[in-house]
Scaffold this active site. Structure first.
Site, PDB file in Angstrom:
ATOM      1  N   ARG A   1     -28.576  30.091  -6.785  1.00  0.00           N
ATOM      2  CA  ARG A   1     -30.033  30.216  -6.805  1.00  0.00           C
ATOM      3  C   ARG A   1     -30.453  31.582  -7.324  1.00  0.00           C
ATOM      4  O   ARG A   1     -31.372  31.693  -8.140  1.00  0.00           O
ATOM      5  CB  ARG A   1     -30.592  29.998  -5.390  1.00  0.00           C
TER       6      ARG A   1
ATOM      7  N   TYR B   1     -33.683  22.824 -10.931  1.00  0.00           N
ATOM      8  CA  TYR B   1     -32.291  22.710 -10.452  1.00  0.00           C
ATOM      9  C   TYR B   1     -31.901  23.818  -9.471  1.00  0.00           C
ATOM     10  O   TYR B   1     -32.585  24.796  -9.345  1.00  0.00           O
ATOM     11  CB  TYR B   1     -31.296  22.496 -11.584  1.00  0.00           C
ATOM     12  N   GLU B   2     -30.844  23.589  -8.762  1.00  0.00           N
ATOM     13  CA  GLU B   2     -30.445  24.457  -7.630  1.00  0.00           C
ATOM     14  C   GLU B   2     -31.559  24.568  -6.586  1.00  0.00           C
ATOM     15  O   GLU B   2     -31.735  25.613  -5.958  1.00  0.00           O
ATOM     16  CB  GLU B   2     -30.029  25.851  -8.113  1.00  0.00           C
ATOM     17  N   GLY B   3     -32.288  23.503  -6.411  1.00  0.00           N
ATOM     18  CA  GLY B   3     -33.383  23.490  -5.435  1.00  0.00           C
ATOM     19  C   GLY B   3     -34.703  23.768  -6.108  1.00  0.00           C
ATOM     20  O   GLY B   3     -34.910  24.857  -6.623  1.00  0.00           O
TER      21      GLY B   3
ATOM     22  N   GLN C   1     -37.181  25.935  -2.384  1.00  0.00           N
ATOM     23  CA  GLN C   1     -37.127  27.388  -2.154  1.00  0.00           C
ATOM     24  C   GLN C   1     -38.215  27.797  -1.167  1.00  0.00           C
ATOM     25  O   GLN C   1     -38.016  28.649  -0.304  1.00  0.00           O
ATOM     26  CB  GLN C   1     -37.333  28.165  -3.465  1.00  0.00           C
TER      27      GLN C   1
END
Lengths: 597, 597
Positions: free
Chosen positions: A297, A438-440, A445
């Site tokens: 992230r 992506y990656e949350g 977040q």
């Protein structure tokens, strides 16, 4: 040259804002002097400018392609990745024990930015490998580390993160891939994973997949998920490559951007079962995955800064060349380059201020990570860790959201030419659009910021950040430049907004979760504007002082003051709107019937 | 069905906000009753939903293609355009004298929105033809009108606008295409035009180009530009098609979006000269072009609303279906459709509120246009014309900027699926990105707003709009719903911001043009938020009253109240930031040295 690494600004952030000198004195970082940083950054700039950046447009025109289970990457990527590996870049921040260089994240973050500015698609492969390395360092057995880490750190093998399934995106509780124990300590995995970045490619001899799956009989939900290492080619005890494992790439996605980065659908176990080994303890997979994800992230946040920087450079170069219309102030008698026009300047300054603010925030966060892992004082470590963890959703969420806005302005500066693909500005716009996802996603977040980072400690970390910001306000107060006065006023207002909203979150998260979570993304953005603005305030002070002392590069320092000033008047001023929407706007978010959408 | 026309909302805007009943009583509009509007909209919806909308994705996958000077449009376009022409849609707003239907713009604007929601690329051909028709109606001779208008209005021939050249984009003073008088009343044209939408295609028997060029000896700059009509095939006095004219398409652009719409490079006169005829008086070409452009600018604003609407529909449909995670308020025990999640709702409501606000503003502006052209009272005509002209840069600039933000949110709602081209959300994002650029960038709209629309009359029109808004505030004051109270507060604050900035513009535009123009786009956005918010306030009042009277579609009306409430808390709250940036931020825009960019 299509990209010129902003080494000067990176070093400024490291030395003036992130305390690189102190970091170089931490146990384990004795080699990380300012001189080292400068040498590494220069070498990194050279490599990325000359080798990686020229492949960016190539990757857009000749994306990775799939054929009968194999993926052919963009022409040139394979060779460039070999050079990347040989240069030791994959191991920059990893332990010397496994062949890495053990440099601080404070320096590593700048190198990550350069690689991503040069080529977002290319950079994703090392980015994911970094995450996989982190997972093994955290949870792997000695044997697993010895087997995989040297090859991954040297860039011979690469790594992936396998979380998402068709029904399980943000919600990992829904993961269905199953792992069946084979009695010999190994497992056989069965299932489908989607959106696997570099899940299949031709740049490395082996691909080491880290896969979330359920062991039969595991609890429902996220507490029944374990982490497995599943290499593409099985690895013998001696490290030699063995048989092809039963994990196959059945297709890759046709995407809006980052086209050179293959996004794989991976099928595990269609031919008898994919052989994997448990990493760490059963049912604790999500916890380990979060370690990988936190690293990833942060890195995705840096991707946002990276693409914003490159988009800015392209737009600024165009604005300095393109001649069109007379300046409104009559300063030039005829048509002038468009950089003379106030609105073009406003767009370029927005791009620049955003990028520099986000970079400063990211590098300061990286320094906190280094302190949290290396300082000898446990209290300092704990405080730095809390600060770093608070920063991760901001670096990820704020920098990626801003990157889309910046890349959009990058097109606008080009006018009609910006819409033509050959110009190249459009690629940054397309590429950037994945970053808030992506990656949350930004909402994920923001949930993290609200729940784990603000609610859990009752707002303590948020308050301590506000206290630090107030200290910077005090340092600004006696200054009499127009820039410093504007910054003092705007920073104080934004800090007050940040405090008010953090209090709102703490007070209401249990009693009125809908209202708080309706404002979660606005809160993240508000915090991002404020913290990045705070770093710009510190930068302004440092730049004014250095100028007054007659030291440093005067043009660079004056530009920093001007950019900080702009940040104060044009970006910090955005926080009151967010505060109002958060504190008063929750009910209106929930007012429409579900059926009326 | 991929698109469902929002007929209910369009009719609501027309009847409750734009005074369609009064417009139906204006001389010349006797047939434009509410019933007529309803019938036209229903028919238009049916055509666009079933014929045009299904070709939208096809156009993205199989764009127009160029081969040796000819352009082949997307399969299906030719046939759909024939149906469009046969349905009489091209002539909707044009005079019955030439075969049109002479409907008010108030109704026509809604039809334009539907066509563009269905297919932005397809809709551009009629959009440009409308502009060309406007130019002939304004400046053409009787003979020219008789020759061209019936065929263009029937959709047998199409029209184009040829302004841009490689060195002359926003700055038309730099136009170089030259026209040489032939002594027989005709001219030969020589030059290169770029970015010509539907400059070449296979959907019509002839293409009528309207071209800006300089007659030998004309003054420098914009005062030496004349307008010419240059048909692809020469037209005999009897209307029969003759020889191929010397205007050729040498290539089409490879673009980020609207790929089905061919964007041509046209070469005039490479084989002896393209034969053209002067339209209107010599050297007054820009003036006539502005008439076309004003029509086109309004229509491009509607394109923004159109793509925002379709992007919203797609995102809302996905959010109602996709199951992921438990609601934070525990209202559903397990995983729920994502429309339950506050942040998803926040995104959808932002998309919806923006779209409805911009639509209301555009339809109200269209009504002012109709009044300005048809009212019997000269004073009313004049006042309506001033209001309409003030609205054009807002409709164009605000609606198109918001469309990019909305389409970006449309991707975000889809998560990772949004980044996959097959999903379709990405196409709206790509398509929308041209809208703030063509027919005058947002900065060009903002210059128009600052100079011609605010500065020239000393802020009179702006002040009269503020007075009208204050009247709506007074109507809100006695209401006690949470929505009305929020709207009253926020609208008053935004109106004050709008007034303050309009005054700033009037007072400083001469003495400090850099500061004013540095804030020109923020001023445009501030005015857009405020005026669209004002229309949402009026909509809220009308909806509450109709609900209270027990009339109308209760679900629709409740949704309108909820959407207006959201608009107040989340979009009107953005104006203070813009005011601050404009009033205080000008100097910081100009602070950086040109060489430091």
């Amino acid at each position: 040259m299509s990209y010129r690494a902003p080494v000067k600004d990176m070093l400024f952030c490291m030395t003036e804002l992130a305390g690189l000198e102190q970091i170089g004195q931490l146990p384990g970082f004795e080699d990380a002097s300012v001189d080292t940083a400068e040498a590494v950054l220069d070498e990194c700039a050279r490599f990325n400018e000359s080798v990686v950046a020229p492949l960016n447009r190539t990757g857009d025109l000749e994306p990775s392609s799939w054929d009968a289970g194999t993926v052919r990457t963009t022409p040139g990527f394979r060779q460039a990745f070999r050079q990347f590996a040989e240069g030791g870049w994959q191991g920059l921040q990893h332990p010397t024990e496994f062949g890495g260089q053990n440099l601080p994240k404070t320096i590593g973050a700048a190198c990550t930015e350069m690689l991503n500015s040069a080529n977002l698609s290319f950079a994703l492969c090392p980015l994911l490998t970094d995450g996989a390395i982190e997972a093994l360092l955290t949870a792997g057995t000695d044997e697993q580390r010895a087997l995989y880490l040297p090859k991954m750190i040297s860039g011979e093998w690469t790594g992936t993160m396998n979380l998402t399934e068709p029904q399980a995106g943000s919600d990992l509780a829904l993961v269905r891939t199953r792992a069946e124990p084979q009695g010999d300590g190994s497992y056989k995995l069965f299932g489908t994973k989607i959106f696997i970045t570099y899940g299949e490619h031709d740049m490395a001899a082996n691909i080491v997949h880290f896969v979330l799956a359920r062991i039969a009989g595991a609890p429902e939900g996220v507490k029944g998920i374990s982490l497995f290492v599943v290499p593409k080619f099985l690895v013998g005890a001696d490290g030699a490559l063995g048989e092809r494992n039963d994990v196959h790439c059945v297709s890759i996605e046709h995407k809006l951007g980052i086209k050179a980065s293959p996004t794989a659908v991976l099928q595990f176990g269609d031919h008898g079962g994919a052989i994997g080994h448990l990493v760490g303890a059963e049912n604790r997979g999500l916890e380990y995955m979060f370690i990988m994800m936190n690293a990833a992230r942060y890195a995705v946040g840096v991707q946002g800064i990276a693409v914003a920087e490159r988009s800015y450079q392209k737009a600024a170069a165009y604005a300095r060349e393109r001649v069109q219309s007379r300046p409104v102030d009559g300063s030039v008698p005829g048509s002038a380059t468009i950089v003379h026009h106030p609105d073009v300047r406003r767009m370029l300054m927005t791009m620049r201020a955003y990028t520099e603010g986000a970079r400063a925030m990211a590098i300061v966060a990286a320094a906190a990570f280094d302190v949290a892992h290396h300082d000898s004082d446990p209290e300092t470590r704990k405080r730095s860790q809390a600060f770093y963890e608070f920063m991760v959703p901001l670096v990820k969420g704020f920098s990626t959201e801003m990157s889309v806005e910046v890349a959009s302005l990058g097109i606008q500066v080009h006018g009609g030419m910006g819409f033509i693909e050959e110009t190249g500005a459009a690629q940054y716009f397309r590429d950037s659009r994945i970053l808030p996802i992506y990656e949350g996603t930004t909402a994920i977040q923001a949930n993290d910021l609200v729940g784990r980072k603000t609610g859990r400690d009752g707002g303590q970390t948020a308050r301590s950040i506000a206290t630090e910001i107030a200290r910077t306000e005090a340092a600004l107060a006696p200054r009499d430049s127009a820039a410093a006065r504007a910054m003092a006023t705007r920073l104080a207002a934004s800090r007050a907004d940040f405090e008010a909203v953090a209090n709102f979150v703490v007070e209401r998260v249990r009693s009125d979760p809908n209202a708080v979570f309706a404002g979660s993304v606005p809160y993240l953005m508000l915090a991002g504007y404020t913290v990045a603005g705070w770093q710009m305030a510190r930068a302004l002070i440092a730049a004014e002082d250095t100028l007054a002392a007659g030291r440093g590069d005067a043009a660079f320092l004056r530009a920093k003051v001007a950019t900080a000033w702009f940040y104060a008047e044009h970006l910090l001023t955005r926080t009151p709107a967010l505060r109002a929407a958060i504190v008063d706007g929750g009910a209106s978010v929930m007012a429409l019937d579900n059926d009326s959408f």
